[in-house]
Design an enzyme around this catalytic site. Structure first.
Site, PDB file in Angstrom:
ATOM      1  N   ASP A 211      19.566  50.460  49.638  1.00  0.00           N
ATOM      2  CA  ASP A 211      18.788  50.600  50.870  1.00  0.00           C
ATOM      3  C   ASP A 211      18.249  49.222  51.250  1.00  0.00           C
ATOM      4  OD1 ASP A 211      18.966  53.458  50.738  1.00  0.00           O
ATOM      5  OD2 ASP A 211      17.294  53.485  49.318  1.00  0.00           O
TER       6      ASP A 211
ATOM      7  N   ARG B  92      23.518  52.674  51.689  1.00  0.00           N
ATOM      8  CA  ARG B  92      22.726  53.856  52.006  1.00  0.00           C
ATOM      9  C   ARG B  92      21.857  53.584  53.236  1.00  0.00           C
ATOM     10  NH1 ARG B  92      23.113  59.334  51.283  1.00  0.00           N
ATOM     11  NH2 ARG B  92      21.035  60.200  51.186  1.00  0.00           N
TER      12      ARG B  92
ATOM     13  N   ARG C 106      21.487  60.124  61.576  1.00  0.00           N
ATOM     14  CA  ARG C 106      20.198  59.666  61.060  1.00  0.00           C
ATOM     15  C   ARG C 106      19.668  58.429  61.757  1.00  0.00           C
ATOM     16  NH1 ARG C 106      19.904  60.198  54.533  1.00  0.00           N
ATOM     17  NH2 ARG C 106      19.804  62.455  54.502  1.00  0.00           N
TER      18      ARG C 106
ATOM     19  N   LYS D   2      16.422  60.133  61.142  1.00  0.00           N
ATOM     20  CA  LYS D   2      16.120  61.474  60.633  1.00  0.00           C
ATOM     21  C   LYS D   2      14.663  61.465  60.166  1.00  0.00           C
ATOM     22  CE  LYS D   2      17.386  64.638  56.808  1.00  0.00           C
ATOM     23  NZ  LYS D   2      17.630  65.912  57.492  1.00  0.00           N
TER      24      LYS D   2
END
Ligand SMILES: *[C@@H]1O[C@H](CO)[C@@H](O)[C@H](O)[C@H]1NC(C)=O
Ligand SMILES: *[C@@H]1O[C@H](CO)[C@@H](O)[C@H](O)[C@H]1NC(C)=O
Length: 462
Positions: A172, A194, A254, A257
């Protein structure tokens, strides 16, 4: 002319002040008042070891990212390690397999993969830091930033890239968990495994994400179409997020999201070429969505079985804000996009004080403003363009530009400088049609039917 001259002077003073402190400008929205390293003398680390030390120690710092800091290989590789092939990967090497995360991989077929270990978990940034890119040189390659249990951090004008983009769970870019006062500005993120941004599960408090670029173009796409799915995930249980001036493009889901008990004010952003959904708004989230442009966005907002309270402003609902916020809201603009409809007025009552008074541009000005300001290397052009292109300029309304970062917080507002003609349509150079096919069924089903790891992923792994 007089007004323009004083604006020029104000901006010049701001520039001089900003140079000394490293950071340009001040946060608007929820994270206003964030000072990061404050008056700490700006300095550039020499290598990744020093950068990590400065980011993680307890000294308030202004850290200049004046070149590429390449973390690839610094923690070695996991060679022939356990991975799985999720249902979403119907396109082999053009898709994303997942690094083993047994809760998530479940009964998906296993495979082996080789990945860089540095990308898996970000650098644990401490409180009171400003991390500021110089010009367009600031790159952190191969590792993200992880802000857990910290406060008062500014991340400005840096590019985070190459976190094992081949693999779900590869890394991330920016993680918040249990934070407060975080300002992310003029950051670019691309090629991550990710999430480009993720918060949760602890409260992230006051956060502003502004003028940033989320670039989803990838050769390893979970939606098998060259677009990145895992973009922005707001899962903090008490987040207050101002999301403005951002450029979110070539994604497929997303974006963002949102779930749990948070308030998002998303205004004046430009979404472009999204083959899936932008907003996915779940339980207990309040979202006010106004003055944005959705351009070639297949699904601006997913239908959700337990949606939070969402108010997405259309031309017919723009005036509804007046009684609650004391101003009209700005309608969103949908161009070659799906529909966006949400009219839960409780969002307006829930709007935290202060946030309601930010100045929102008309959507007709947003595309050009975002394209010239969002991302890395645009700090100076942001100021000069805002000043000279007849759009908006920052106007100082309380403390003077020389005020100490620790002193009373100057407040800024946006004021229109002259009038810019509104383009009657978008340039036609962009392809007008969406890709004809979306992946069959839900590529992300299979694990509890959620779009992604809505259940069962281990702490620290989102
Ligand atoms: C950050 O700075 C504030 C204000 O100077 C101070 O109170 C706080 O202790 C600092 N936090 C850390 C972790 O050093
Ligand atoms: C938009 O996305 C589609 C599908 O991936 C792609 O074919 C097209 O080239 C993209 N358009 C632009 C302008 O990037």
């Amino acid at each position: 002319m007089c007004l323009l001259k004083s604006l020029v002077a104000a901006v010049a003073l701001l520039g001089a002040h900003a140079q000394a402190a490293g950071v340009s400008g001040t946060a608007i929205g929820f994270a206003s008042g964030t000072t990061g390293g404050g008056s700490a003398v700006a300095a550039a680390p020499s290598d990744t070891t020093e950068l990590t030390k400065w980011l993680t120690d307890s000294t308030p710092r202004t850290i200049l990212i004046d070149k590429e800091f390449n973390y690839l290989g610094t923690e070695g590789k996991c060679t022939d390690c356990k991975c799985c092939i999720p249902e979403s990967n119907t396109c082999g090497s053009a898709g994303q397999n997942a690094i083993d995360n047994s809760d998530w991989c479940g009964s998906y077929p296993t495979t082996t993969c080789t990945y860089d270990k540095a990308g898996i978990e970000g650098i644990n940034v401490a409180s009171n830091k400003s991390i500021v890119g110089v010009g367009s040189n600031g790159v952190i390659r191969g590792k993200g930033l992880r802000l857990t249990g910290v406060s008062n951090v500014i991340i400005q004008n840096i590019h985070i890239t190459e976190l094992n983009p081949q693999f779900i769970w590869g890394g991330d870019a920016i993680t918040l968990d249990g934070t407060n006062n975080i300002w992310i500005d003029h950051v670019k993120v691309n090629l991550v495994g990710r999430q480009m941004f993720v918060s949760g599960y602890e409260a992230s408090g006051a956060v502003t994400i502004s003028n940033s670029e989320f670039d989803g173009q990838t050769s390893w796409s979970s939606s098998c179409d060259g677009h990145h799915y895992w973009t922005v995930l707001g899962y903090g249980k008490d987040d207050q997020v101002t999301f403005t001036g951002n450029y979110i493009h070539h994604t497929s889901g997303r974006s963002p999201k949102l779930e749990f008990n948070s308030f998002w004010h998303a205004y004046n952003n430009y979404w472009f070429n999204n083959t899936g959904h932008a907003f996915d708004i779940g339980e207990s989230t309040n979202a006010l969505i106004e003055g944005n442009v959705f351009h070639q966005v297949k699904t601006p907002m997913l239908e959700d079985s337990s949606p939070g309270a969402t108010f997405a402003v259309s031309s017919s609902s723009a005036a509804t804000c007046k009684s609650k916020l004391g101003r009209d809201c700005a309608p969103n603009s949908l161009v070659q996009s799906g529909t966006l409809s949400a009219s839960d007025e409780s969002v307006l009552s829930a709007m935290p004080k202060g946030e309601s008074s930010v100045n929102v541009l008309a959507a007709s000005r947003v595309r050009s403003s975002v394209l010239s300001n969002a991302g890395v290397g645009k700090l100076s052009s942001s100021n000069s363009k805002r000043q000279f292109r007849g759009q908006i300029a920052p106007v100082l309304s309380s403390a003077g530009p020389g005020a100490s970062p620790a002193g009373p917080k100057p407040t800024w507002s946006w004021r229109t400088v002259g009038v810019k003609p509104t383009p009657s349509s978008f340039p036609t150079a962009f392809p007008t049609a969406f890709p004809t096919e979306s992946p069959q069924g839900s590529p992300f089903g299979g694990k509890g039917g959620g779009a992604g790891p809505s259940g069962g992923f281990p702490f620290g792994w989102f």
